[in-house]
Write an enzyme that holds these catalytic residues in place. Structure first.
Site, PDB file in Angstrom:
ATOM      1  CD  GLN A 102      17.327  78.013  89.570  1.00  0.00           C
ATOM      2  OE1 GLN A 102      16.628  77.127  89.099  1.00  0.00           O
ATOM      3  NE2 GLN A 102      18.478  78.362  89.035  1.00  0.00           N
ATOM      4  CE1 TYR A 178      12.530  78.817  82.301  1.00  0.00           C
ATOM      5  CE2 TYR A 178      14.699  78.950  83.288  1.00  0.00           C
ATOM      6  CZ  TYR A 178      13.748  78.245  82.583  1.00  0.00           C
ATOM      7  OH  TYR A 178      14.015  76.964  82.157  1.00  0.00           O
ATOM      8  NE  ARG A 354      25.840  68.635  81.962  1.00  0.00           N
ATOM      9  CZ  ARG A 354      26.344  69.175  80.865  1.00  0.00           C
ATOM     10  NH1 ARG A 354      26.000  68.695  79.689  1.00  0.00           N
ATOM     11  NH2 ARG A 354      27.179  70.189  80.942  1.00  0.00           N
TER      12      ARG A 354
HETATM   13  C1  LIG Z   1      18.563  67.700  84.255  1.00  0.00           C
HETATM   14  C2  LIG Z   1      18.950  69.150  84.317  1.00  0.00           C
HETATM   15  C3  LIG Z   1      18.017  70.102  84.740  1.00  0.00           C
HETATM   16  C4  LIG Z   1      18.387  71.451  84.845  1.00  0.00           C
HETATM   17  N1  LIG Z   1      17.494  72.348  85.383  1.00  0.00           N
HETATM   18  C5  LIG Z   1      17.911  73.601  85.670  1.00  0.00           C
HETATM   19  C6  LIG Z   1      17.084  74.472  86.429  1.00  0.00           C
HETATM   20  O1  LIG Z   1      16.001  74.124  86.885  1.00  0.00           O
HETATM   21  N2  LIG Z   1      17.553  75.721  86.662  1.00  0.00           N
HETATM   22  C7  LIG Z   1      18.767  76.139  86.204  1.00  0.00           C
HETATM   23  O2  LIG Z   1      19.147  77.286  86.427  1.00  0.00           O
HETATM   24  N3  LIG Z   1      19.579  75.333  85.496  1.00  0.00           N
HETATM   25  C8  LIG Z   1      19.190  74.070  85.250  1.00  0.00           C
HETATM   26  N4  LIG Z   1      20.048  73.211  84.605  1.00  0.00           N
HETATM   27  C9  LIG Z   1      21.377  73.693  84.175  1.00  0.00           C
HETATM   28  C10 LIG Z   1      22.444  73.383  85.226  1.00  0.00           C
HETATM   29  O3  LIG Z   1      22.203  74.061  86.440  1.00  0.00           O
HETATM   30  C11 LIG Z   1      23.845  73.754  84.731  1.00  0.00           C
HETATM   31  O4  LIG Z   1      23.833  75.135  84.392  1.00  0.00           O
HETATM   32  C12 LIG Z   1      24.290  72.936  83.508  1.00  0.00           C
HETATM   33  O5  LIG Z   1      23.920  71.580  83.657  1.00  0.00           O
HETATM   34  C13 LIG Z   1      25.814  73.010  83.327  1.00  0.00           C
HETATM   35  O6  LIG Z   1      26.487  72.519  84.459  1.00  0.00           O
HETATM   36  P1  LIG Z   1      27.168  71.031  84.498  1.00  0.00           P
HETATM   37  O7  LIG Z   1      28.133  70.969  83.361  1.00  0.00           O
HETATM   38  O8  LIG Z   1      27.834  70.959  85.839  1.00  0.00           O
HETATM   39  O9  LIG Z   1      26.057  70.041  84.337  1.00  0.00           O
HETATM   40  C14 LIG Z   1      19.691  71.869  84.478  1.00  0.00           C
HETATM   41  C15 LIG Z   1      20.617  70.899  84.037  1.00  0.00           C
HETATM   42  C16 LIG Z   1      20.272  69.570  83.973  1.00  0.00           C
HETATM   43  C17 LIG Z   1      21.313  68.564  83.554  1.00  0.00           C
END
Ligand SMILES: Cc1cc2nc3c(=O)[nH]c(=O)nc-3n(C[C@H](O)[C@H](O)[C@H](O)COP(=O)(O)O)c2cc1C
Length: 409
Positions: A102, A178, A354
């Protein structure tokens, strides 16, 4: 392969790359690059995703230059870390998956005091930086045209570097507040030159970065874009404008769009849903000023959005209908049944965050047993660990959960 094979386990292409199934590990900032150096732990994290069966894993938040980091414990793409990244990409390949990176830049959203080139963080327009206040950097400056040109060059160089050290795809971060998102959003972009005003002008920097990255990697190399379908804040990108953002990126030649929502600066919970992360942040925050700030304004910033499966699907559908490129669904897709529903609607891939932190082997397990439950409760405690010295992990079976829960009561 039998005809009743779930769509999730069938191959699909993004540009010149064939992915063996439809599941991509979403970028989740790992907190595993202390001092900016990718660690063995980071390698193990992504190898475990590959071993667990995803078609592609995504290394989160690789910044295009040193001053694009939110903190000094984030990696920036430069020759000094080539050996570590080459080992990481090789390890993922050996375990049978592709690896994307990314590519991001924080713009004005930084608390990194160890700036190398800049005096202070820069965004589209001069403004107060909440995240910078505890680090003594309360005001972010406005980029000059020379700064913008430099930023585009960093994207081009970073893309060449990523391809050379073995990444198979690049995910450009257009969302979450960002740098590129700060230009796209009327909330943060108050410029009156060709980079501000109309949506077309606010998208100019994103288009230039995409063009520069394409020039660096060639036509066949997959470039994905993660966008915020809305900023989720008054004065920011609305759901309707988000569809236009998608159309513009599609026309500009993006290979796939990832349909997220919200911004880290104004409304982060929109991207996660579920219990607010503010309690975990207060419990683990070491800086007393930040801790106080979180106690005072935390509940406004980190709003409650009750979790429900596929919480962004209704909105993402509009993007799916509006663009020709591949579309990657993200947000609360945590069962095989949900995956099949999304893919049957014409989405091409799923990104999971997650659920794969909880169970990196989810895909392998679901392939063996369609009713397999990965056990993620969307408690969001993993999010509070991005600054933890050991990095992110699922805390469900960990003493840390008890500690955070106790501290928040
Ligand atoms: C611990 C954690 C760190 C994250 N860091 C980023 C990141 O660095 N860049 C990003 O675009 N999204 C980040 N996200 C968001 C996830 O990519 C995703 O959009 C969000 O968790 C929803 O998806 P899920 O329901 O499958 O968890 C992060 C999510 C979590 C849980």
């Amino acid at each position: 392969m039998s005809s009743d094979q779930p769509i999730a386990f069938t191959p699909q292409r993004i540009a010149g790359l064939e992915l063996k199934n439809r599941v991509i590990k979403a970028a989740t900032f790992e907190g595993m690059s202390p001092g900016g150096k990718p660690s063995e732990r980071l390698l193990r994290f992504h190898r475990s995703m590959a071993e667990g069966g995803v078609a592609m894993t995504t290394v989160a938040y690789c910044t295009t230059e040193a001053d694009g980091r939110i903190s000094a414990d984030m990696m920036y793409l430069h020759e000094g870390i080539a050996p570590e990244l080459e080992r990481l990409t090789a390890a993922v390949h050996d375990a049978g998956a592709w690896v994307s990176g990314q590519m991001a830049h924080c713009g004005n959203f930084s608390r990194n005091r160890k700036l190398q080139r800049l005096q202070r963080p820069l965004g589209p327009s001069r403004q107060i930086s909440m995240i910078g206040i505890p680090s003594g950097m309360p005001i972010a400056g406005a980029m000059s045209i020379a700064d913008i040109d430099h930023l585009v060059d960093t994207y081009r160089e970073a893309a060449r570097f990523m391809k050379r050290v073995g990444f198979d795809a690049i995910e450009l971060h257009f969302g979450h507040g960002y740098a590129l998102s700060q230009f796209i959003s009327p909330k943060t972009n108050r410029r009156s030159d060709e980079y501000g005003g109309s949506l077309d002008n606010r998208m100019r920097l994103s288009r230039r970065c995409l063009e520069a990255v394409r020039e660096a990697v060639g036509e066949d190399f997959p470039i994905l874009g993660k966008m915020s379908m809305t900023d989720g804040v008054k004065g920011g990108v609305t759901w309707d404008e988000g569809v236009e953002v998608a159309r513009i990126l599609d026309r500009a030649g993006i290979d796939a769009l990832i349909t997220s929502a919200g911004t880290s600066s104004f409304n982060p919970m929109l991207m996660f849903h579920g219990p607010s992360i503010v309690h975990g942040m207060i419990a683990t925050e070491k800086n007393p000023i930040t801790r106080l700030g979180l106690k005072l304004v935390g509940s406004k910033l980190f709003r409650d959005y009750p979790y429900r499966e596929l919480y962004l699907l209704d909105r993402a559908r509009r993007v799916r209908e509006a663009v020709q490129c591949k579309v990657v669904y993200i947000g609360g897709c945590s069962t095989l049944e949900s995956m099949e529903r999304v893919l049957a609607e014409g989405f091409d891939f799923i990104q999971m965050g997650r659920p794969l932190i909880k169970d990196p082997a989810f895909v392998r397990n679901a392939m063996a047993d369609a009713s397999y439950v990965n056990g993620c409760t969307h408690c969001n405690l993993c999010v509070g660990l991005i600054d933890d010295p050991d990095g992110i992990r699922c805390t469900l079976e960990d003493d840390h959960t008890t500690a955070i829960t106790a501290a928040t009561q």
